[in-house]
Design a protein around this motif. Structure first.
Motif, PDB file in Angstrom:
ATOM      1  N   HIS A 198       0.843  -1.196   0.000  1.00 27.00           N
ATOM      2  CA  HIS A 198       0.000   0.000   0.000  1.00 27.00           C
ATOM      3  C   HIS A 198       0.876   1.243   0.000  1.00 27.00           C
ATOM      4  O   HIS A 198       1.886   1.301   0.697  1.00 27.00           O
ATOM      5  CB  HIS A 198      -0.911   0.007   1.236  1.00 27.00           C
ATOM      6  CG  HIS A 198      -1.945   1.080   1.207  1.00 27.00           C
ATOM      7  ND1 HIS A 198      -1.696   2.353   1.670  1.00 27.00           N
ATOM      8  CD2 HIS A 198      -3.224   1.083   0.762  1.00 27.00           C
ATOM      9  CE1 HIS A 198      -2.784   3.093   1.509  1.00 27.00           C
ATOM     10  NE2 HIS A 198      -3.728   2.349   0.964  1.00 27.00           N
TER      11      HIS A 198
ATOM     12  N   TRP B 196       5.221   2.258   0.161  1.00 31.12           N
ATOM     13  CA  TRP B 196       5.038   0.849  -0.181  1.00 31.12           C
ATOM     14  C   TRP B 196       5.950  -0.087   0.621  1.00 31.12           C
ATOM     15  O   TRP B 196       7.157   0.144   0.699  1.00 31.12           O
ATOM     16  CB  TRP B 196       5.352   0.628  -1.651  1.00 31.12           C
ATOM     17  CG  TRP B 196       4.606   1.476  -2.614  1.00 31.12           C
ATOM     18  CD1 TRP B 196       5.054   2.619  -3.206  1.00 31.12           C
ATOM     19  CD2 TRP B 196       3.294   1.244  -3.142  1.00 31.12           C
ATOM     20  NE1 TRP B 196       4.096   3.120  -4.059  1.00 31.12           N
ATOM     21  CE2 TRP B 196       3.008   2.286  -4.044  1.00 31.12           C
ATOM     22  CE3 TRP B 196       2.337   0.242  -2.940  1.00 31.12           C
ATOM     23  CZ2 TRP B 196       1.804   2.373  -4.748  1.00 31.12           C
ATOM     24  CZ3 TRP B 196       1.144   0.322  -3.641  1.00 31.12           C
ATOM     25  CH2 TRP B 196       0.878   1.375  -4.526  1.00 31.12           C
TER      26      TRP B 196
ATOM     27  N   ASN C 188      -3.712   0.489 -12.974  1.00 28.37           N
ATOM     28  CA  ASN C 188      -4.154   0.310 -11.592  1.00 28.37           C
ATOM     29  C   ASN C 188      -4.783  -1.069 -11.419  1.00 28.37           C
ATOM     30  O   ASN C 188      -5.754  -1.257 -10.687  1.00 28.37           O
ATOM     31  CB  ASN C 188      -5.110   1.409 -11.142  1.00 28.37           C
ATOM     32  CG  ASN C 188      -4.978   1.678  -9.657  1.00 28.37           C
ATOM     33  OD1 ASN C 188      -3.864   1.833  -9.164  1.00 28.37           O
ATOM     34  ND2 ASN C 188      -6.075   1.717  -8.930  1.00 28.37           N
TER      35      ASN C 188
ATOM     36  N   LYS D  50      -2.676   5.246  -7.147  1.00 25.43           N
ATOM     37  CA  LYS D  50      -1.828   4.169  -6.606  1.00 25.43           C
ATOM     38  C   LYS D  50      -0.916   3.603  -7.688  1.00 25.43           C
ATOM     39  O   LYS D  50       0.280   3.370  -7.447  1.00 25.43           O
ATOM     40  CB  LYS D  50      -2.700   3.053  -6.030  1.00 25.43           C
ATOM     41  CG  LYS D  50      -3.495   3.466  -4.807  1.00 25.43           C
ATOM     42  CD  LYS D  50      -4.400   2.336  -4.341  1.00 25.43           C
ATOM     43  CE  LYS D  50      -5.234   2.784  -3.145  1.00 25.43           C
ATOM     44  NZ  LYS D  50      -6.211   1.755  -2.737  1.00 25.43           N
TER      45      LYS D  50
END
Length: 420
Positions: free
Chosen positions: A168, A206, A279, A293
């Motif tokens: 993430h 991340w 994505n 992201k």
């Protein structure tokens, strides 16, 4: 060579120079008989008793799920959880859709997420972070905010949280405590979790758990009303279950993060002039907000002053709900947006995604291939492209005929990095 990018439901094929570096997660075959694997995990959990032994027939049970912007296979996980809880009447079960700050799901979307049988037989509520009457105040966080969580979650006798684990871009890894915080937290708590200082922290990125302020805060908020049981999974590029993690929140999630890190993080020897990213297709690329992201994954290996080309369908628009568009319209450049958000007097939900997008744009140029109208991309200070191959050809004029190119067909399902 032809590369298929994860784009929408059907993918997108593009031709790239043969010398391009294609970076994908280590492919894992789906776990054999995922139904039996999940039941085994529920019956042999980490750090706690089997699920069935923990829940009394009289208990009011809540199951917290992630919303439609996440590919958690809840259409499998929730029925299999209920299969272990046949001694609990269905009227005692409530499913809470952990929306964070996102919009409510429609019945059609809930059926897609959970299956029509579950929608017709189990009570489901959408979490509303701004409705004080639907929240419970639990105290004050060491991060300086009041802690609010969903009232029905807090008042339940037994709490289960589901999710899937992937790297993430803020919290290091998804899943685990993030299902609760920010999934079913109040807006005041969420705003602190995503404030400019937290999002801008160098370790808020991340694959990093230790000393990552967002991971530390989500863990702390969970201690105010801890889930009694966690069920998380790892997924491959086809969104099939590759491993199951169940049991006590911290122990099961920690094991899951270690597993995912082995297969989803990819060390690169260099930065690239151009990085093409996605994505990860539907449901993750439903809007530009989520597609940040994939851009941030590309930022990890694009050189400063380089170019990111992101392919994200954006079938749900920017989206229209929330403040993402409003914030992007408030200033004329990424630099000005960053200055506005970093001002301590500024606070608006969704600022975190606008902040991260601006950070990416301050590092590299960003192009977007999507179904969005050009005006929407321009609001975001992004250059729209209708032809990725043509854009690559034009970029040769900037970087030369041997410009270095990397491709992330599955976007943030692979997190490349360069040790510098």
């Amino acid at each position: 060579m032809k590369v298929t990018l994860a784009y929408g439901r059907n993918g997108l094929s593009v031709n790239v120079p043969s010398y391009s570096t294609v970076i994908e997660p280590t492919h894992l075959e789906p776990i054999e008989n995922d139904h039996e694997a999940v039941l085994r995990a529920l019956r042999n959990p980490r750090g706690t008793k089997p699920l069935r032994e923990l829940v009394k027939s009289s208990d009011r049970v809540v199951i917290v799920i992630s919303d439609i912007t996440r590919p958690t296979p809840n259409q499998k996980l929730v029925p299999w959880i209920l299969e272990e809880l046949t001694h609990v009447p269905l009227e005692n079960v409530t499913i809470i859709n952990g929306l964070g700050t996102h919009r409510d799901q429609t019945r059609e979307e809930l059926c897609e997420m959970l299956g029509e049988t579950i929608v017709d037989t189990v009570r489901i509520i959408n979490h509303h972070c701004q409705e004080k009457s639907e929240l419970t105040h639990l105290g004050t966080s060491s991060f300086g905010c009041e802690v609010y969580l969903n009232k029905e979650y807090v008042e339940a006798d037994f709490r289960i949280v589901t999710g899937f684990i992937e790297p993430h871009f803020f919290a290091g890894f998804s899943g685990g405590p993030k299902g609760i915080m920010p999934g079913i937290a109040g807006i005041e708590t969420i705003l602190t979790f995503h404030n400019a200082k937290m999002i801008g922290h160098p370790l808020a990125t991340w694959g990093i758990l230790d000393n990552n302020p967002l991971q530390e805060m989500t863990r702390e908020i969970n201690t105010f009303c801890k889930p009694d049981f966690l069920l998380n999974v790892a997924l491959n590029g086809e969104k099939e279950i590759t491993q199951v993690f169940a049991g006590e929140l911290a122990e099961a999630h920690g094991i899951g993060c270690s597993f995912v890190k082995q297969h989803a993080m990819h060390k690169c020897d260099q930065r690239y002039d151009v990085v093409i990213t996605t994505n990860a297709g539907y449901p993750l690329d439903q809007n530009l907000y989520q597609a940040v992201k994939g851009m941030d994954a590309a930022r990890m290996i694009v050189r400063q002053g380089g170019t990111i080309i992101c392919a994200a369908e954006c079938s749900d628009g920017m989206p229209a709900h929330g403040n993402f568009i409003k914030i992007l319209e408030m200033r004329e450049s990424p630099k000005k947006i960053l200055e506005m958000i970093e001002d301590p007097s500024f606070q608006m939900f969704d600022q975190w995604e606008a902040q991260r997008l601006a950070m990416i744009q301050e590092w590299a140029d960003v192009y977007l291939y999507s179904t969005l109208p050009d005006e929407s991309a321009q609001i975001a200070k992004i250059t729209p492209t209708k032809d990725i191959e043509q854009t690559l050809s034009e970029l040769k004029g900037k970087y030369g005929s041997e410009m270095s190119i990397a491709v992330l067909p599955l976007g943030p399902l692979t997190i490349p990095y360069v040790e510098e």
